[in-house]
Design a protein around this motif. Structure first.
Motif, PDB file in Angstrom:
ATOM      1  N   LEU A  88       0.830  -1.205   0.000  1.00  0.00           N
ATOM      2  CA  LEU A  88       0.000   0.000   0.000  1.00  0.00           C
ATOM      3  C   LEU A  88       0.862   1.253   0.000  1.00  0.00           C
ATOM      4  O   LEU A  88       0.626   2.185  -0.772  1.00  0.00           O
ATOM      5  CB  LEU A  88      -0.911   0.021   1.235  1.00  0.00           C
ATOM      6  N   ALA A  89       1.865   1.268   0.857  1.00  0.00           N
ATOM      7  CA  ALA A  89       2.688   2.467   0.985  1.00  0.00           C
ATOM      8  C   ALA A  89       3.547   2.685  -0.262  1.00  0.00           C
ATOM      9  O   ALA A  89       3.770   3.817  -0.676  1.00  0.00           O
ATOM     10  CB  ALA A  89       3.574   2.371   2.221  1.00  0.00           C
ATOM     11  N   PRO A  92       1.766   4.903  -3.705  1.00  0.00           N
ATOM     12  CA  PRO A  92       1.862   6.370  -3.844  1.00  0.00           C
ATOM     13  C   PRO A  92       3.302   6.869  -3.802  1.00  0.00           C
ATOM     14  O   PRO A  92       3.643   7.833  -4.491  1.00  0.00           O
ATOM     15  CB  PRO A  92       1.068   6.898  -2.649  1.00  0.00           C
ATOM     16  N   LEU A  93       4.173   6.202  -3.046  1.00  0.00           N
ATOM     17  CA  LEU A  93       5.550   6.681  -2.938  1.00  0.00           C
ATOM     18  C   LEU A  93       6.315   6.524  -4.256  1.00  0.00           C
ATOM     19  O   LEU A  93       7.265   7.246  -4.518  1.00  0.00           O
ATOM     20  CB  LEU A  93       6.296   5.941  -1.828  1.00  0.00           C
ATOM     21  N   ILE A  96       3.479   8.855  -7.249  1.00  0.00           N
ATOM     22  CA  ILE A  96       3.224  10.288  -7.113  1.00  0.00           C
ATOM     23  C   ILE A  96       4.482  10.936  -6.565  1.00  0.00           C
ATOM     24  O   ILE A  96       4.768  10.911  -5.379  1.00  0.00           O
ATOM     25  CB  ILE A  96       2.009  10.541  -6.207  1.00  0.00           C
ATOM     26  N   ASN A 101       6.404  13.357  -0.999  1.00  0.00           N
ATOM     27  CA  ASN A 101       6.486  11.902  -1.092  1.00  0.00           C
ATOM     28  C   ASN A 101       7.918  11.415  -1.228  1.00  0.00           C
ATOM     29  O   ASN A 101       8.279  10.367  -0.690  1.00  0.00           O
ATOM     30  CB  ASN A 101       5.654  11.407  -2.273  1.00  0.00           C
ATOM     31  N   PRO A 177      -7.124   6.815  -8.562  1.00  0.00           N
ATOM     32  CA  PRO A 177      -5.813   6.220  -8.271  1.00  0.00           C
ATOM     33  C   PRO A 177      -5.923   4.951  -7.408  1.00  0.00           C
ATOM     34  O   PRO A 177      -5.205   3.983  -7.629  1.00  0.00           O
ATOM     35  CB  PRO A 177      -5.091   7.332  -7.518  1.00  0.00           C
TER      36      PRO A 177
END
Lengths: 273, 322
Positions: A88-89, A92-93, A96, A101, A177
């Protein structure tokens, strides 16, 4: 031609010597584990008859089965959380790339460097305060925290290699997203998940330092704690302790022999950018 | 986006202008993303951040605070004593020994593990029968919990009937109490740790070696380079990324060595084989000096962070050079 053949033989001889050195600890362990307590012959000699008394001793006095059970619960729960939170982490890291970030990614990798020993004392007092000592969730949460950076590292390297065009196509089709992550990215993460599970699972199973601090109640003893208390309390019965140690390493050894390829791939992935 | 691509301009200058406009628009888009403070996807990493804050950052801050107290580890009250703990560390022979040992455990294992790992990798990168089995066997100890490896090695180094002493006696030498001498104990445990984890370095180096194209070797051979020169000027430079990973991994592992020591000596005899990890544990649980233990932990933190960052910087530079 002749020369090639003889160097070939030397290679095999060298390989055999290396293997002998590397297998000797396990050979000795097996030897001691099957030997009767009264048998005082050299450790290099195998037992004349296979005596299972040591194993029954280890199970009844050493609480080895309790340890294995606790370790299974802790390892399975930790690994589930590590893979889930890590995947999960990482999304986006990796996708984006805002300044914030990027900073958080660097921070996460920095956590990997923090030596647990330096914060174990305050961490212990923190866990006491939130009643996490001598509980499954306490040790799980600590293991997850310290294994997460590795999981994020592996997942983000993998996600970075997935073409961004896929995300864009999903966006054009109207995916948010989060939907893109669930429908496009998540299904592709299987190979790297195998690496994450194996690598962090092994760390959790073999952990001793965290368990020693946070699980002092014999009820919650993990396999490493069970072995260490068995060794320190029954110095007179080393054979039973060896039997316990053999039982403790057997599951990982068997897994390694069957899933070797994945173990080594996971290791290499975790080490090379 | 697609429209721009379809409307192909007739003149090159138009194309340039269109492209510039496109870039502008792209910039605007990213700006919008940045302005838009709340990105729902970013919520996905919040659980992780919470864990880091609660279980790493907060304890780190608390550790700094505790290191300036005389807390015993269980009572409700303690006093701020300023830098006294740190002043005590500098003069404490136990800490200094543990510090020296940690350096030996860390750098010694790193050196040995990498030399062994590289030798194993070079050896097993050649084709011969049984090399796959040999690789598996060298990697096998990585599976075993370091604590249990320590206990297994106890059967080797014990005085009475230990496997090593049996060999010594076979050659007519007197039995040796291997772990009775602290200095020898440290070296033995460094060796155990190195041998156990040499497989990790080996696997990293094997992957690195397989990435080197045979083209380079052919070119070097044409230029008349011998085997050693090929290794020195082709293999080693191209292995730099692998060396960097392996060294940093081993260094971090070696500097926090704990399990093997707990299994074999628990820091003894006296406190001659303690690493900083085991000393913190002993000071906290055995000595009931939580404040002092935190201070040692903080010193270890600063030391390990500096060492690993220096090494990473060094290798980053090297990788650019290579």
């Amino acid at each position: 031609m002749k020369k090639g053949k003889s160097t070939g033989i030397w290679k095999v001889i060298t390989a055999v010597l290396i293997c002998i050195v590397y297998l000797s600890p396990i050979y000795i362990l097996i030897g001691v584990a099957f030997k009767a307590k009264s048998d005082v012959s050299s450790y290099w000699k195998l037992a004349s008859d296979f005596d299972l008394q040591n194993f029954t001793d280890a199970i009844s006095n050493g609480h080895i089965l309790l340890g294995i059970g606790n370790s299974i619960v802790i390892t399975v729960c930790s690994v589930l959380a590590i893979t889930l939170a890590g995947a999960l982490a990482a999304y986006p890291l990796t996708r984006i790339r805002t300044k914030g970030n990027r900073l958080i990614k660097a921070f996460t990798m920095g956590i990997m460097m923090v030596p647990p020993l330096s914060i174990l004392v305050p961490l212990y007092s923190t866990l006491i305060k939130i009643h996490g000592v001598n509980t499954y969730w306490g040790i799980i949460v600590v293991l997850v925290t310290f294994e997460l950076p590795m999981s994020v590292f592996l997942y983000s390297n993998f996600i970075a290699a997935i073409p961004v065009a896929l995300d864009e196509a999903a966006k054009i089709d109207g995916c948010s997203p989060i939907q893109t992550f669930l429908k496009i990215i998540l299904p592709q993460l299987k190979p790297v998940t195998v690496s994450v599970v194996i690598l962090t699972g092994l760390h959790c199973w073999n952990d001793y330092q965290f368990s020693l601090y946070f699980l002092q109640d014999p009820k919650y003893r993990t396999i490493t704690l069970a072995i260490s208390s068995f060794f320190s309390q029954t110095t007179s019965n080393l054979n039973a302790a060896a039997a316990g140690a053999l039982l403790a390493i057997l599951p990982v050894i068997v897994m390694f022999i069957f899933l070797q390829k994945y173990f080594i791939k996971g290791m290499v992935d975790s080490a090379i950018k | 986006m697609i429209e721009i691509c379809v409307a192909v301009p007739f003149f090159y200058s138009d194309l340039v202008i269109e492209q510039a406009k496109f870039v502008e628009r792209e910039k605007d888009m990213t700006k919008n993303v940045k302005k838009n403070k709340f990105q729902t996807v970013n919520l996905l990493y919040v659980p992780m951040l919470v864990l880091f804050l609660v279980f790493v950052i907060y304890p780190l801050g608390k550790g700094i605070m505790l290191s300036m107290t005389d807390w015993d580890g269980y009572s409700q009250h303690y006093h701020m004593i300023g830098m006294k703990n740190y002043l005590k560390i500098v003069k404490d022979a136990k800490v200094i020994t543990a510090f020296k040992n940690t350096v030996i455990y860390g750098f010694g294992s790193t050196l040995l593990q990498n030399i062994l790992g590289l030798l194993f990798a070079l050896f097993l990168n050649q084709k011969f029968r049984g090399r796959a089995v040999c690789r598996t066997i060298i990697y096998l100890p990585v599976m075993i919990a370091p604590l249990i490896m320590g206990y297994i090695m106890y059967f080797f180094v014990m005085f009475d009937g230990g496997a090593l002493n049996d060999i010594r006696m076979l050659f007519g030498q007197a039995a040796l109490d291997w772990m009775a001498d602290g200095k020898r104990g440290v070296i033995i445990m460094t060796l155990i740790n190195s041998l156990q984890y040499a497989g990790i370095s080996m696997v990293i180096y094997l992957a690195g070696l397989q990435n080197i194209s045979t083209m380079y070797y052919e070119a070097a051979e044409l230029d008349g380079a011998g085997k050693w020169q090929q290794f020195r000027y082709v293999t080693l430079p191209l292995l730099t990324p692998a060396i960097s990973s392996a060294v940093i991994l081993n260094l971090i592992g070696g500097l926090k060595l704990f399990d093997v020591i707990m299994a074999l000596t628990a820091g003894g005899p006296g406190s001659s084989t303690h690493s900083l990890s085991t000393l913190v544990h002993r000071t906290y649980f055995g000595g009931e000096m939580a404040g002092y233990a935190s201070a040692i932990g903080m010193v270890a933190f600063v030391f390990i962070m500096i060492v690993s960052n220096l090494f990473m910087k060094y290798f980053d530079k090297k990788e650019v050079d290579a």
